[in-house]
Design a protein around this motif. Structure first.
Motif, PDB file in Angstrom:
ATOM      1  N   LEU A 334       0.873  -1.171   0.000  1.00  0.00           N
ATOM      2  CA  LEU A 334       0.000   0.000   0.000  1.00  0.00           C
ATOM      3  C   LEU A 334       0.912   1.222   0.000  1.00  0.00           C
ATOM      4  O   LEU A 334       1.400   1.650   1.036  1.00  0.00           O
ATOM      5  N   GLY A 335       1.187   1.758  -1.177  1.00  0.00           N
ATOM      6  CA  GLY A 335       2.068   2.917  -1.284  1.00  0.00           C
ATOM      7  C   GLY A 335       3.542   2.582  -1.306  1.00  0.00           C
ATOM      8  O   GLY A 335       4.378   3.497  -1.287  1.00  0.00           O
ATOM      9  N   TRP A 336       3.900   1.293  -1.354  1.00  0.00           N
ATOM     10  CA  TRP A 336       5.297   0.869  -1.443  1.00  0.00           C
ATOM     11  C   TRP A 336       5.427  -0.318  -2.400  1.00  0.00           C
ATOM     12  O   TRP A 336       4.612  -1.247  -2.349  1.00  0.00           O
ATOM     13  N   PHE A 337       6.467  -0.293  -3.241  1.00  0.00           N
ATOM     14  CA  PHE A 337       6.888  -1.482  -3.983  1.00  0.00           C
ATOM     15  C   PHE A 337       7.814  -2.302  -3.086  1.00  0.00           C
ATOM     16  O   PHE A 337       8.414  -1.785  -2.143  1.00  0.00           O
ATOM     17  N   ARG A 338       7.951  -3.602  -3.417  1.00  0.00           N
ATOM     18  CA  ARG A 338       8.889  -4.442  -2.668  1.00  0.00           C
ATOM     19  C   ARG A 338       9.470  -5.511  -3.603  1.00  0.00           C
ATOM     20  O   ARG A 338       8.728  -6.215  -4.300  1.00  0.00           O
ATOM     21  N   ASN A 339      10.799  -5.592  -3.622  1.00  0.00           N
ATOM     22  CA  ASN A 339      11.459  -6.646  -4.396  1.00  0.00           C
ATOM     23  C   ASN A 339      12.808  -6.958  -3.771  1.00  0.00           C
ATOM     24  O   ASN A 339      13.169  -6.420  -2.715  1.00  0.00           O
ATOM     25  N   SER A 340      13.543  -7.828  -4.418  1.00  0.00           N
ATOM     26  CA  SER A 340      14.881  -8.194  -3.956  1.00  0.00           C
ATOM     27  C   SER A 340      15.896  -7.711  -4.978  1.00  0.00           C
ATOM     28  O   SER A 340      15.738  -7.938  -6.179  1.00  0.00           O
ATOM     29  N   TYR A 341      16.925  -7.026  -4.486  1.00  0.00           N
ATOM     30  CA  TYR A 341      18.028  -6.566  -5.334  1.00  0.00           C
ATOM     31  C   TYR A 341      19.315  -7.222  -4.846  1.00  0.00           C
ATOM     32  O   TYR A 341      19.714  -7.013  -3.693  1.00  0.00           O
ATOM     33  N   LEU A 342      19.883  -8.060  -5.694  1.00  0.00           N
ATOM     34  CA  LEU A 342      21.103  -8.783  -5.325  1.00  0.00           C
ATOM     35  C   LEU A 342      20.939  -9.537  -3.998  1.00  0.00           C
ATOM     36  O   LEU A 342      21.849  -9.598  -3.173  1.00  0.00           O
ATOM     37  N   GLY A 343      19.759 -10.084  -3.807  1.00  0.00           N
ATOM     38  CA  GLY A 343      19.488 -10.855  -2.605  1.00  0.00           C
ATOM     39  C   GLY A 343      19.090 -10.046  -1.395  1.00  0.00           C
ATOM     40  O   GLY A 343      18.853 -10.613  -0.327  1.00  0.00           O
ATOM     41  N   HIS A 344      19.007  -8.724  -1.522  1.00  0.00           N
ATOM     42  CA  HIS A 344      18.650  -7.856  -0.397  1.00  0.00           C
ATOM     43  C   HIS A 344      17.232  -7.323  -0.597  1.00  0.00           C
ATOM     44  O   HIS A 344      16.888  -6.810  -1.657  1.00  0.00           O
ATOM     45  N   ASP A 345      16.440  -7.417   0.440  1.00  0.00           N
ATOM     46  CA  ASP A 345      15.045  -7.006   0.416  1.00  0.00           C
ATOM     47  C   ASP A 345      14.957  -5.480   0.385  1.00  0.00           C
ATOM     48  O   ASP A 345      15.495  -4.797   1.263  1.00  0.00           O
ATOM     49  N   VAL A 346      14.272  -4.939  -0.621  1.00  0.00           N
ATOM     50  CA  VAL A 346      14.169  -3.487  -0.809  1.00  0.00           C
ATOM     51  C   VAL A 346      12.695  -3.081  -0.858  1.00  0.00           C
ATOM     52  O   VAL A 346      11.914  -3.641  -1.623  1.00  0.00           O
TER      53      VAL A 346
END
Length: 571
Positions: A334-346
């Motif tokens: 809700l108002g934020w994207f979320r993914n993994s970048y080079l294995g780190h949660d962003v």
């Protein structure tokens, strides 16, 4: 992002090489006397600004506890005043998390009996699963009746309402109540909860809910319940107040032309929820630290735990296949994207309005967050690239700065000059068109002689006179003040099909450069439109391209009127 740019959303995921085991958690401590941004990285960032024609940049690295690290490059004004950590930028769609938080705070008020306005009699609770129809009885209605009944707070804030990015349905001076009232006239692209589809109007709805039940304007509520307790004293929704501080940045087009202020004071209320926050790296560092600490600031809960849990955790899938080996699929809470970048949660959100590009992120497992603000238009790709390189440095993911990305040359298509393909003479396609969701405007052809059309044609002629090559003569032109545009340029493609480009015209230039210019680039991708002729007369046109794929409507319907994302009747 506030906003999705013209009929699309730029996400800007960049490919970089991974050289450190991603499962090892590292402290965000740099290698230059505790600084993340070394002289080498600073020089690399400056190179990126140069090749992308970005006038100024402000960056912050925010640890979960401790003091942030600030860096700035370039200018914030045409007079050469420098960007600093206190420079104010429009947050654009980074503002959406503030809107979600305000709504969650209001829910918490009701739960603990602190509310000042009662709920409608039919409602016994107010939470993320409360239906919008029950919260706004008599106001809320969507074109799809089932979606209208069933859509809840979580649905509209996670972009699964079914509505596409009807960005240009926004009038510049409408109230939030008026925006809500016209949702019933906007065609959905999908069924409710079928697919993620970005829509700014739903955050105007959320802001309107806050106003309806808080006894305050939405902006006052955010200022009182978020800005003030966090000490975000420079943050505001008012461009006029930001200008008075002497710290407000100007903005530039992607080609480097100075732009006037995007928002006017009368536009604040409808745009406040989707993208109205104005803030600085210093103030936003406090906001990011709040999220790193799960809503707690100085041992005081500013945003309830339900906000943190629901907002930052993915509810819908935005991109279902990784764009490269370094990124995971992309979710949206809700108002934020979320993914993994080079294995780190962003967890992050980008923002873009004419003249400005922003990105705010935090890594909950690594206890660090980042802000990157650029005063250039359409700079999502370099801003994301800079953010990723700072993450690399903060977490020691690389032995040295990755090279900056280079701008790709835009493909420009040559406009058609085959007037024979038009079913009728061009002037027959001019005239007034209307849609109850988008409003009314009048197309002018080169032969149109009304005073209105003469002024419109004169403005376009002035802008076109400085082009290196003459534009197509097969164009329909209109004045159409929307949020982010002042006019429409519609260029013939083939048959009765045109390409529509919302644009802003500056016949007298702006700032020190009096050379005329416009913000849209002829030949680049716009929104396809197709006119319909019946019994020898034009009856309307359909607008397509509101989502980046063929919708079920386009697959299953046969007529232009039924297949289109928006249908304009000729009056």
């Amino acid at each position: 992002m506030i906003m999705a740019k013209v009929f699309g959303l730029v996400l800007g995921f960049l490919s970089q090489t991974f050289t450190y085991p991603s499962q090892i958690r590292l402290s965000p401590v740099g290698v230059n006397n505790g600084q993340v941004i070394t002289p080498e990285l600073s020089n690399s960032i400056q190179e990126t600004l140069d090749v992308w024609n970005i006038t100024g940049l402000s960056v912050a690295i925010i640890p979960k506890s401790g003091e942030p690290e600030y860096h700035s490059w370039g200018d914030r004004t045409e007079d050469g005043e420098s960007v600093t950590q206190d420079t104010l930028f429009h947050m654009a769609s980074v503002s959406k998390a503030f809107c979600v938080s305000a709504l969650g705070i209001l829910m918490d008020d009701f739960e603990h009996g602190r509310n000042v306005t009662p709920l409608p009699p039919a409602l016994t609770e107010f939470n993320w699963h409360t239906s919008i129809q029950d919260l706004l009885p008599g106001e809320w209605q969507l074109m799809d009746e089932w979606a209208s009944r069933k859509a809840n707070v979580k649905d509209i804030l996670s972009h699964v309402s079914g509505l596409p990015s009807h960005h240009f349905a926004f009038g510049p001076y409408e109230s939030p109540k008026e925006v809500v009232s016209r949702l019933r006239y906007l065609r959905p692209a999908f069924e409710l909860r079928e697919q993620w589809s970005y829509n700014n109007q739903m955050f105007t709805v959320a802001g309107h809910i806050v106003e309806t039940y808080s006894g305050k304007t939405y902006t006052s509520f955010v200022e009182d319940r978020i800005f003030t307790p966090l000490g975000m004293f420079s943050s505001t929704f008012s461009p006029a107040k930001a200008v008075k501080t002497g710290k407000f940045t100007q903005g530039w087009t992607s080609s480097g032309r100075l732009l006037p202020e995007f928002f006017q004071e009368d536009m604040i209320m409808p745009m406040a929820g989707p993208g109205g926050v104005i803030s600085s790296a210093v103030d936003m560092s406090k906001w990011v630290a709040l999220w790193l600490n799960k809503g707690v600031h100085d041992n005081v809960t500013i945003i309830p735990s339900s906000v943190y849990g629901n907002a930052s955790q993915s509810y819908a899938v935005s991109i279902s296949t990784p764009v490269d080996s370094e990124h995971s699929i992309l979710g949206y809470g809700l108002g934020w994207f979320r993914n993994s970048y080079l294995g780190h949660d962003v967890v992050y959100h980008s923002g873009s309005i004419p003249g400005l590009s922003t990105l705010v992120s935090f890594l909950p497992d690594d206890d660090v967050g980042f802000v990157v603000f650029a005063n250039g238009d359409n700079k999502a790709a370099p801003v994301m690239n800079i953010s990723n390189r700072i993450i690399d440095a903060a977490l020691h993911l690389r032995s040295g700065p990755a090279p900056p990305i280079m701008p790709e040359k835009k493909a420009v298509t040559s406009p058609s000059e085959d007037i024979v393909n038009l079913e009728l003479p061009l002037e027959e396609f001019s005239g007034t068109y209307t849609d109850p969701g988008y409003g009314t405007f009048t197309f002018c052809s080169p032969s149109s002689s009304s005073p209105y059309c003469q002024q419109v044609i004169a403005n376009f002629t002035t802008v076109d006179s400085v082009r290196p090559s003459a534009p197509s003569s097969l164009q329909l032109l209109a004045a159409w003040p929307r949020v982010g545009s002042s006019h429409i340029r519609t260029v013939h493609q083939s048959g009765n099909k045109f390409m529509l480009l919302p644009t802003a015209l500056f016949p007298e230039g702006y700032g020190r450069d009096s050379t005329p210019f416009e913000t849209a680039e002829i030949g680049t991708r716009g929104a396809p439109v197709e006119f319909v002729v019946e019994d020898g007369r034009v009856v309307g046109f359909g607008l397509f391209g509101l989502v980046g794929q063929v919708t079920e409507r386009e697959r299953t319907q046969t007529t232009v009127k039924d297949r289109a994302g928006v249908w304009f009747d000729k009056v």
